[in-house]
Design a protein around this motif. Structure first.
Motif, mmCIF file in Angstrom:
data_model
loop_
_atom_site.group_PDB
_atom_site.id
_atom_site.type_symbol
_atom_site.label_atom_id
_atom_site.label_comp_id
_atom_site.label_asym_id
_atom_site.label_seq_id
_atom_site.Cartn_x
_atom_site.Cartn_y
_atom_site.Cartn_z
ATOM 1 N N TYR A 1 14.450 20.585 44.698
ATOM 2 C CA TYR A 1 13.909 20.107 43.287
ATOM 3 C C TYR A 1 14.077 18.418 43.517
ATOM 4 O O TYR A 1 15.082 17.915 44.290
ATOM 5 C CB TYR A 1 14.707 20.653 42.265
ATOM 6 N N PRO A 2 13.336 17.717 42.717
ATOM 7 C CA PRO A 2 13.345 16.242 42.744
ATOM 8 C C PRO A 2 14.426 15.641 41.922
ATOM 9 O O PRO A 2 14.718 16.332 40.731
ATOM 10 C CB PRO A 2 11.923 15.786 42.187
ATOM 11 N N GLN A 3 15.069 14.696 42.348
ATOM 12 C CA GLN A 3 15.935 13.820 41.469
ATOM 13 C C GLN A 3 15.930 12.378 42.031
ATOM 14 O O GLN A 3 15.809 12.060 43.010
ATOM 15 C CB GLN A 3 17.369 14.333 41.715
ATOM 16 N N GLN A 4 15.995 11.567 40.950
ATOM 17 C CA GLN A 4 15.844 10.089 41.292
ATOM 18 C C GLN A 4 17.050 9.615 42.025
ATOM 19 O O GLN A 4 18.338 10.162 41.821
ATOM 20 C CB GLN A 4 15.974 9.301 39.874
ATOM 21 N N ALA A 5 16.783 9.023 42.983
ATOM 22 C CA ALA A 5 17.759 8.567 44.018
ATOM 23 C C ALA A 5 19.120 7.836 43.529
ATOM 24 O O ALA A 5 20.285 8.058 43.690
ATOM 25 C CB ALA A 5 17.275 7.635 45.057
ATOM 26 N N GLY A 6 19.094 7.092 42.314
ATOM 27 C CA GLY A 6 19.905 6.286 41.780
ATOM 28 C C GLY A 6 20.819 7.124 40.809
ATOM 29 O O GLY A 6 21.748 6.756 40.673
ATOM 30 N N THR A 7 20.375 8.348 40.647
ATOM 31 C CA THR A 7 21.110 9.156 39.736
ATOM 32 C C THR A 7 21.826 10.376 40.442
ATOM 33 O O THR A 7 22.676 11.242 39.927
ATOM 34 C CB THR A 7 20.296 10.106 38.672
ATOM 35 N N ILE A 8 21.721 10.390 41.754
ATOM 36 C CA ILE A 8 22.394 11.355 42.773
ATOM 37 C C ILE A 8 24.070 11.032 42.800
ATOM 38 O O ILE A 8 24.135 9.616 42.808
ATOM 39 C CB ILE A 8 21.820 11.347 44.078
ATOM 40 N N ARG A 9 24.859 11.800 42.354
ATOM 41 C CA ARG A 9 26.284 11.436 42.145
ATOM 42 C C ARG A 9 27.385 12.046 43.296
ATOM 43 O O ARG A 9 26.781 12.710 44.050
ATOM 44 C CB ARG A 9 26.576 11.720 40.722
#
Length: 174
Positions: free
Chosen positions: A21-29
């Motif tokens: 699934y897509p997730q914004q790179a800056g929000t991956i924790r």
């Protein structure tokens, strides 16, 4: 063209779209998963050292440059083969994140060719997994099975791959 003609279309599309699934790179924790070079990986946050359970070893974010995007530099470890992978992604762009599942099964048997027989929740068997390549886990499984213990193995699955990743000893067989 008549209505009775059949049309056959060959699709080159990969059904693997649902594997991620897509997730914004800056929000991956921290302790998150990410796909790098079509491999499911795990990372543990900023400048972490290499961890045994195959997590990401490093991620850093650069400041916005002359082209307008801050960038995330991910250094992660493949969750199945332990290889270190890197990627640089603009922080505002989407990355693929794998759907990672863990399922527990009771170990029934170990074949001579290295496959395991596992008891599923529905009472059937799962016979398509090999013993793990991790030496410590392999030894624990073989030794516990040889001693007649009831063993529960945890199978991790992501992007169409599966691997035994953990073991629980639930005591001697009755």
């Amino acid at each position: 063209m008549s209505d009775s003609e059949e049309h056959h279309f060959e699709s080159k599309a990969d059904a693997g779209a649902s594997k991620t699934y897509p997730q914004q790179a800056g929000t991956i924790r921290k302790n998150g998963h990410i796909v790098i070079k079509n491999r499911p990986c795990k990372w543990s946050g900023n400048h972490a050292s290499l961890l045994v359970d195959r997590k990401v070893v490093e991620v850093s974010t650069s400041k916005t440059g002359k082209h307008g995007h801050a960038k995330c530099h991910f250094v992660a470890i493949d969750i199945f083969n332990g290889k270190k992978l890197e990627d640089i992604v603009p922080s505002s762009h989407n990355c693929d994140v794998p759907h990672v599942n863990r399922t527990d099964y009771q170990l029934i048997d170990i074949s001579e060719d290295g496959f395991v027989s596992l008891l599923t929740e529905s009472g059937g068997t799962k016979d398509d997994l090999r013993l793990p390549s991790d030496e410590a886990l392999l030894t624990q499984i073989k030794d516990g099975f040889a001693e007649g213990k009831d063993l529960i193995v945890t199978v991790m699955s992501a992007m169409g791959e599966e691997q035994i990743c953990a073991l629980k000893d639930i005591g001697p067989k009755n």
